[in-house]
Design an enzyme around this catalytic site. Structure first.
Site, short mmCIF file in Angstrom:
data_model
loop_
_atom_site.label_atom_id
_atom_site.label_comp_id
_atom_site.label_asym_id
_atom_site.label_seq_id
_atom_site.Cartn_x
_atom_site.Cartn_y
_atom_site.Cartn_z
N TRP A 133 -6.04 -10.68 11.02
CA TRP A 133 -5.65 -10.79 9.61
C TRP A 133 -4.82 -12.06 9.50
O TRP A 133 -3.74 -12.15 10.07
CB TRP A 133 -4.85 -9.56 9.19
CG TRP A 133 -4.60 -9.42 7.73
CD1 TRP A 133 -5.47 -8.96 6.78
CD2 TRP A 133 -3.37 -9.69 7.04
NE1 TRP A 133 -4.86 -8.95 5.55
CE2 TRP A 133 -3.57 -9.40 5.67
CE3 TRP A 133 -2.12 -10.16 7.45
CZ2 TRP A 133 -2.58 -9.55 4.72
CZ3 TRP A 133 -1.12 -10.33 6.49
CH2 TRP A 133 -1.36 -10.02 5.15
N LYS A 163 -3.97 -2.11 6.82
CA LYS A 163 -3.50 -0.72 6.85
C LYS A 163 -2.08 -0.60 7.40
O LYS A 163 -1.22 0.01 6.80
CB LYS A 163 -4.45 0.12 7.71
CG LYS A 163 -4.07 1.60 7.80
CD LYS A 163 -4.16 2.28 6.46
CE LYS A 163 -3.85 3.75 6.53
NZ LYS A 163 -3.81 4.38 5.21
N GLU A 192 2.31 4.97 -8.37
CA GLU A 192 1.31 5.14 -7.32
C GLU A 192 -0.11 5.01 -7.88
O GLU A 192 -1.00 4.41 -7.25
CB GLU A 192 1.50 6.49 -6.62
CG GLU A 192 0.44 6.87 -5.62
CD GLU A 192 0.37 5.96 -4.40
OE1 GLU A 192 -0.56 6.14 -3.60
OE2 GLU A 192 1.22 5.06 -4.26
N HIS A 209 10.19 -1.20 -25.07
CA HIS A 209 11.08 -2.27 -24.64
C HIS A 209 10.30 -3.43 -24.01
O HIS A 209 10.87 -4.19 -23.24
CB HIS A 209 12.11 -1.72 -23.65
CG HIS A 209 13.05 -0.74 -24.26
ND1 HIS A 209 14.09 -1.10 -25.08
CD2 HIS A 209 13.09 0.62 -24.18
CE1 HIS A 209 14.74 -0.01 -25.48
NE2 HIS A 209 14.15 1.04 -24.93
N ASN A 263 -1.15 -9.79 18.36
CA ASN A 263 -0.71 -9.30 17.05
C ASN A 263 0.74 -9.72 16.86
O ASN A 263 1.53 -9.67 17.81
CB ASN A 263 -0.79 -7.78 16.96
CG ASN A 263 -2.20 -7.27 16.91
OD1 ASN A 263 -3.15 -8.04 16.80
ND2 ASN A 263 -2.37 -5.96 17.01
N GLY A 264 1.12 -10.06 15.62
CA GLY A 264 2.51 -10.39 15.35
C GLY A 264 2.68 -11.83 14.90
O GLY A 264 1.70 -12.54 14.62
N CYS A 313 -4.45 -6.56 12.01
CA CYS A 313 -4.79 -7.08 13.34
C CYS A 313 -4.96 -5.93 14.34
O CYS A 313 -4.15 -5.01 14.38
CB CYS A 313 -3.76 -8.06 13.85
SG CYS A 313 -3.64 -9.59 12.92
N ARG A 366 -7.76 -1.20 9.75
CA ARG A 366 -6.44 -1.82 9.69
C ARG A 366 -6.43 -3.07 8.82
O ARG A 366 -5.36 -3.55 8.45
CB ARG A 366 -5.97 -2.17 11.11
CG ARG A 366 -5.75 -0.96 12.00
CD ARG A 366 -5.52 -1.36 13.44
NE ARG A 366 -4.24 -2.03 13.62
CZ ARG A 366 -3.13 -1.41 13.98
NH1 ARG A 366 -3.12 -0.11 14.17
NH2 ARG A 366 -2.01 -2.08 14.17
N GLU A 369 -5.25 -1.83 -5.93
CA GLU A 369 -5.57 -2.04 -4.51
C GLU A 369 -7.07 -2.07 -4.26
O GLU A 369 -7.55 -2.92 -3.51
CB GLU A 369 -4.99 -0.90 -3.66
CG GLU A 369 -3.56 -1.08 -3.21
CD GLU A 369 -3.13 0.07 -2.31
OE1 GLU A 369 -2.59 -0.23 -1.24
OE2 GLU A 369 -3.34 1.24 -2.66
N LYS A 402 -2.83 2.25 -6.62
CA LYS A 402 -4.14 2.60 -6.11
C LYS A 402 -5.24 1.87 -6.87
O LYS A 402 -6.21 1.38 -6.27
CB LYS A 402 -4.36 4.12 -6.22
CG LYS A 402 -3.62 4.92 -5.19
CD LYS A 402 -4.21 4.73 -3.81
CE LYS A 402 -3.19 5.11 -2.74
NZ LYS A 402 -2.15 4.12 -2.52
#
Length: 610
Positions: free
Chosen positions: A74, A605, A483, A506, A99-100, A2, A27, A490, A487
């Site tokens: 968003w 973001k 990571e 395992h 926002n929020g 947002c 964002r 994502e 990536k």
């Protein structure tokens, strides 16, 4: 996630709003809109999809105004629809962006409906617009109505509000979500991120928790949570327009991957100038915070959490201190064993990650006041709430998938580990000189890893048709496998998981076949022979392996085993160098699959909601 931008000026602000929203696209968002005061009317245009679609609609409807607000949304409350997009309007008079998340919105909705307000959306935001309008109807000024309304809200918010009955004024409020004011010459601005207004001004005021503000063309007034006038420092932003432009690159993610040598060099500049590890690098002038700690607690989310996992190996091995790493959103909801001599380290690229901020507040409430923030954005909320801070100086990171923020976080955490080791008498002069020399050469070693890009592109072509992948690493390189998997999923939407290589038999080995590529992080360290044994387990099941090794690893390529080697093994800093090829693999796999690299679906973001 947002974004907010608002402007009041003696010129047409619609281009300012549109440009600001475009600069906030990184964002993450799913709809966009603007509202302006045009004469006696509130005019609004909203669209789902990209800002460009909303811009075309605004041009078609000949939007012009000297006061306006804009938003990229968003979705949280209510689906991705034009009716749920911001700005929201109450009674054709008052427009608001938010926002929020408002936690008591349902109770407020029922109350407002009883007062005759009709809701047109499923959002919590519309509640705020009607609530402010209700207080306006009681005869309060726009600022007073905002202040009265926020006292009745529970949750997190950044707000900007305009009203056709007061066309020379805009008001704003902040609690739990970032919001700043921009100061111009005969014009002023509000934004959730300085990038939205950097083309108009670099002079900014960061609002603090509970602040409200009133903006006219000629003045800005800030009030604290009690409503009393407050003085807030004016900062000169160092965000450059060049950092917000693509230049010769296809995507911001590609640009930011290639900026890592410079970002790392900038991050270690103060250390190189100091020519020694020490608490002063963290603004701990007398060492009172760092000197006699008994343990370290790291709190972070997402990629920053993986940086913390890497740091645990360094801190325990170098400094001899117990180190725990928690996902911030989990830490804040469990009963912790508090220790006043524990160092609490929070890691956040934006410095506004809500879960991390709340985890920090929780730790402090338990009596843990030895706090250190590692952050990329000066004057953001988390550093301001911490006693110590280390800024990573990565520069603006626009791509949703973090790259240069991650590697510079690793550099900052390594610096912390070495400093703690020195304070505890575990780092002699010769060892310190060796570590400083290794860091001095790190930007060059990262550049060598970037030079592997053509080889990684060939691998990415093989990855593009796949739907699943497995990443393996051992020891300090296991978080790099995590990571790498993050990536890949994502931005390419290939499902990927990461495991310590020793865990292969395992459970995950059951997944291995010719359709499941296995990526292995395998530098020449003390666990190399163990990793080689794990690789044989994959080969025996017909799996195809992609091994990121180094010049000393002595891996032989074959039909089943593909090998890319970094030019040299860089010892204890190897995780930073090996982060580069997994970033490149994800980027080029996504490129081959045709996904939106910089704006992956459903992601944002800066995660400023829970």
């Amino acid at each position: 996630m947002c974004g907010i931008v608002g402007a009041i000026a003696d010129r047409d602000v619609v281009p300012v709003l549109i440009e600001g929203l475009k600069r906030l696209e990184y964002r993450g968002y799913d709809s966009a809109g603007i509202a302006v005061i045009d004469g006696d009317d509130v005019r609004r245009v909203r669209r789902t999809g990209r800002v460009a679609e909303m811009e075309a609609a605004a041009e078609a409807e000949h939007f012009h105004a000297r006061l306006g607000i804009g938003h990229t949304r968003w979705a949280t409350h209510g689906g991705v629809t034009e009716g749920n997009a911001h700005p929201h309007i109450s009674h054709g008079e008052l427009a608001l962006v938010h926002n929020g998340i408002i936690e008591n919105h349902e109770a407020q909705r029922e109350r407002l409906q009883a007062l005759g307000y009709v809701f047109e959306s499923q959002t919590d935001t519309e509640v705020i617009a009607h609530l402010i309008h209700h207080h306006r109807q009681r005869g309060l000024s726009l600022l007073q109505a905002l202040q009265a309304a926020v006292r009745e809200l529970h949750g997190a918010y950044a707000l900007a509000v305009i009203d056709r009955r007061d066309p020379g004024r805009m008001v704003a409020a902040r609690m739990g979500c970032p919001l700043l004011l921009g100061l111009g010459d005969g014009e002023n601005f509000v934004a959730s991120d300085v990038s939205a207004i950097v083309s108009s001004t670099r002079r900014v005021i960061f609002l603090e928790e509970g602040d409200t503000a009133e903006l006219t063309r000629d003045a800005v007034h800030v009030f604290d949570a009690s409503g009393a006038p407050a003085q807030r420092e004016v900062h000169l932003s160092d965000v450059s327009l060049a950092s917000l432009e693509l230049g010769p690159y296809r995507h911001f993610m590609q640009k930011e991957i290639h900026e890592q040598p410079r970002a790392i060099a900038d991050t270690i500049e103060a250390l190189m100038d100091n020519a020694a590890f020490g608490p002063e690098l963290f603004a701990d002038r007398d060492g009172a915070v760092l000197r006699d700690i008994e343990s370290v607690q790291i709190l972070a989310c997402g990629t920053s959490y993986y940086a913390g996992l890497t740091a645990r190996y360094w801190i325990e091995a170098m400094a001899g201190l117990p180190c725990a790493v928690d996902i911030a959103s989990e830490y804040r909801y469990r009963d912790v064993v508090a220790n006043p001599k524990q160092l609490v380290v929070t890691i956040s690229q934006s410095g506004e990650t809500l879960d991390t901020m709340e985890a920090l507040k929780y730790a402090k409430a338990q009596g843990q006041d030895r706090t250190l923030s590692i952050c990329n954005v000066p004057e953001s909320a988390i550093p301001r709430a911490s006693r110590l801070v280390y800024y990573t100086r990565a520069g603006a990171e626009i791509g949703v998938a973090s790259t240069k923020a991650f590697t510079t976080q690793l550099v900052a955490l390594f610096t912390l580990a070495a400093t703690l080791a020195k304070l505890r008498g575990r780092l002699d002069d010769a060892q310190e000189a060796g570590l400083l020399e290794a860091l001095r050469h790190l930007p060059g070693n990262v550049q060598h890893a970037l030079n592997l890009e053509p080889q990684v592109v060939a691998w990415a072509e093989m990855f593009a048709p796949k739907e699943h992948a497995l990443f393996l690493g051992r020891g300090v390189h296991y978080p790099i496998a995590l990571e790498g998997a993050l990536k890949l999923k994502e931005i390419s939407y290939i499902h990927a998981e990461a495991y310590p290589a020793g865990e292969l038999k395992h459970g995950p080995l059951a997944l291995v076949d010719a359709a499941m590529p296995v990526v292995v992080i395998a530098p020449n360290d003390s666990l190399l022979e163990k990793v080689k044994s794990n690789i044989q387990e994959v080969r025996a099941r017909g799996g195809e392996m992609f091994v990121f090794a180094d010049a000393d690893s002595n891996f032989g390529a074959s039909e089943q085993v593909h090998v890319i080697r970094t030019p040299r093994h860089v010892g204890i800093l190897s995780p930073i160098v090996h982060a580069i090829p997994v970033q490149l693999l994800a980027y080029h796999a996504a490129l081959a699959r045709g996904t939106d690299v910089d704006k992956p679906r459903n992601l944002a973001k800066s995660v400023t909601v829970e």
